[in-house]
Design a protein around this motif. Sequence first.
Motif, PDB file in Angstrom:
ATOM      1  N   GLY A  22      -1.572   1.030  -4.628  1.00  0.00           N
ATOM      2  CA  GLY A  22      -0.255   0.503  -4.287  1.00  0.00           C
ATOM      3  C   GLY A  22       0.347  -0.281  -5.431  1.00  0.00           C
ATOM      4  O   GLY A  22      -0.105  -0.213  -6.578  1.00  0.00           O
TER       5      GLY A  22
ATOM      6  N   CYS B 171      -7.382   2.753  -1.290  1.00  0.00           N
ATOM      7  CA  CYS B 171      -5.915   2.846  -1.372  1.00  0.00           C
ATOM      8  C   CYS B 171      -5.455   2.575  -2.791  1.00  0.00           C
ATOM      9  O   CYS B 171      -6.240   2.157  -3.657  1.00  0.00           O
ATOM     10  CB  CYS B 171      -5.254   1.844  -0.417  1.00  0.00           C
TER      11      CYS B 171
ATOM     12  N   GLN C 130       0.820  -3.745   3.916  1.00  0.00           N
ATOM     13  CA  GLN C 130       0.549  -4.711   2.851  1.00  0.00           C
ATOM     14  C   GLN C 130      -0.883  -5.216   2.960  1.00  0.00           C
ATOM     15  O   GLN C 130      -1.441  -5.297   4.057  1.00  0.00           O
ATOM     16  CB  GLN C 130       1.477  -5.912   2.959  1.00  0.00           C
ATOM     17  N   LEU C 131      -1.396  -5.612   1.815  1.00  0.00           N
ATOM     18  CA  LEU C 131      -2.775  -6.042   1.727  1.00  0.00           C
ATOM     19  C   LEU C 131      -2.827  -7.254   0.811  1.00  0.00           C
ATOM     20  O   LEU C 131      -2.199  -7.246  -0.245  1.00  0.00           O
ATOM     21  CB  LEU C 131      -3.552  -4.884   1.101  1.00  0.00           C
TER      22      LEU C 131
ATOM     23  N   ALA D 143      -3.442   5.845   1.044  1.00  0.00           N
ATOM     24  CA  ALA D 143      -4.852   5.556   1.333  1.00  0.00           C
ATOM     25  C   ALA D 143      -5.566   6.897   1.438  1.00  0.00           C
ATOM     26  O   ALA D 143      -4.916   7.939   1.564  1.00  0.00           O
ATOM     27  CB  ALA D 143      -4.974   4.783   2.646  1.00  0.00           C
TER      28      ALA D 143
ATOM     29  N   VAL E 284      -7.689  -1.007   4.568  1.00  0.00           N
ATOM     30  CA  VAL E 284      -6.441  -0.876   3.812  1.00  0.00           C
ATOM     31  C   VAL E 284      -5.344  -0.076   4.518  1.00  0.00           C
ATOM     32  O   VAL E 284      -4.267   0.111   3.937  1.00  0.00           O
ATOM     33  CB  VAL E 284      -6.732  -0.225   2.445  1.00  0.00           C
TER      34      VAL E 284
ATOM     35  N   VAL F 229       0.851  -1.196   0.000  1.00  0.00           N
ATOM     36  CA  VAL F 229       0.000   0.000   0.000  1.00  0.00           C
ATOM     37  C   VAL F 229       0.887   1.246   0.000  1.00  0.00           C
ATOM     38  O   VAL F 229       1.748   1.405   0.872  1.00  0.00           O
ATOM     39  CB  VAL F 229      -0.945   0.001   1.226  1.00  0.00           C
TER      40      VAL F 229
ATOM     41  N   ALA G 233      -5.463   6.808  -4.951  1.00  0.00           N
ATOM     42  CA  ALA G 233      -6.035   6.320  -3.687  1.00  0.00           C
ATOM     43  C   ALA G 233      -7.335   7.035  -3.328  1.00  0.00           C
ATOM     44  O   ALA G 233      -8.036   6.620  -2.408  1.00  0.00           O
ATOM     45  CB  ALA G 233      -5.028   6.492  -2.556  1.00  0.00           C
TER      46      ALA G 233
ATOM     47  N   SER H 200      -5.442  -0.571  -7.588  1.00  0.00           N
ATOM     48  CA  SER H 200      -6.323  -0.180  -6.471  1.00  0.00           C
ATOM     49  C   SER H 200      -7.347  -1.282  -6.279  1.00  0.00           C
ATOM     50  O   SER H 200      -7.877  -1.814  -7.264  1.00  0.00           O
ATOM     51  CB  SER H 200      -7.111   1.080  -6.819  1.00  0.00           C
TER      52      SER H 200
END
Length: 354
Positions: free
Chosen positions: A84, A82, A136-137, A56, A132, A53, A157, A103
């Motif tokens: 990334g 977010c 990290q996601l 956001a 988010v 990410v 974002a 996204s």
Amino acid sequence: MNAYTHRLPSSTSAQPATAERSYRLRRQDASRILSSGFEPSPRVSPGQVLVRVAAASLNYRDLLTMQEPASESSALVPLSDCAGIVEAVGADVSQWKPSDRVSPNFFPEWTEGRFSAAYLGRALGGGQTDGVLRGQLVIEASALVAVPEHLSLAEAATLPCAGLTAWHALFERGRLKAGDTVLVQGTGGVALFGLQLASAAGARVIVTSSSDDKLARARALGAWQTINYRRTPDWDRVALDMTAGRGVDHILELGGPDTYERSINAVAPGGQIAQIGVLTGFGSQPNLLPLQFKNASINGICVGSVEQFQRLNRFMSEKQLHPVIDQSFGFEQVPEAYEHLRSAAHFGKLVIEL
Ligand SMILES: NC(=O)c1ccc[n+]([C@@H]2O[C@H](COP(=O)([O-])OP(=O)(O)OC[C@H]3O[C@@H](n4cnc5c(N)ncnc54)[C@H](OP(=O)(O)O)[C@@H]3O)[C@@H](O)[C@H]2O)c1
């Protein structure tokens, strides 16, 4: 607003090399407070993507989520929006590769077609699903859209909730065309996306605001007409005058109880009100009868699907539109960002840069 800290469970309390920064909403008395800390880097499974990410953004909804009753077990990661960089992809993922800019959609499961009530509980950063605001996601590959090339990750974002909601209301449901008139309420995220998108399509946009300074900025962004709703509480009458008595073709209804009757007064015959917001509270009970004699409609709008998001991004690219960012905050300044949103001093979007 206080920010507390959270840590990994005691067995792993030393910060491991793979720990990621995050915020969570923890219960305090009847509401929630922000808690920052570290947690293990998530693992990617087949069909999923690991996203680093980069930025956001905040929405009014994030203030509402803070006020919801919470149990200790539901210390969820906040925020829905977010952008990334893809760091890794799981087995079976062919549409994304490391270094892609992406996204996630607000509703990860709403990829296309009609909405399903089952998607509501899986909306990112709401009361039931982690959001988010973390380093990290991990998310399903099908929930991602590519970030338009002309946008920074901070700009991108801002799109998933506010941008897509305005797009869905005006273009997917509203079928807006050049020459139409539009009214947006206030100068927050959804309203300014409504202004930018509709103006870029050749519509004439009326913006209401409590602030003359913000209205001047809205005119610089392309607003056709502006109304200060504090000084002119009967802005519906003024909007009718501005449209030679005909009324407005598309109204983004963002206020709720304090604005609904006026939106119904101001909408044109055959026009459309997009039911979107609750800025003045819940439970609007307007007199709907005038809609009948105008053959006008109300469209309920709840953000949008992945395929609608892709169409929004194509339009943003074609028109080279850049979202309006009021202010960017660092990861440590998240509580200040929430306070700034609560103050309603902003014009456009508030971004957290990770
Ligand atoms: N249905 C959906 O899918 C969806 C998606 C996104 C947002 N929403 C809802 O839409 C609303 C707007 O969200 P947002 O994130 O864009 O909010 P935001 O950025 O926080 O916008 C706040 C702004 O709204 C304006 N405002 C407040 N009261 C108003 C009133 N009585 N009349 C006109 N404007 C008023 C103010 O503008 P000025 O300072 O210029 O007066 C204020 O600065 C919220 O209720 C949110 O929950 C719904």
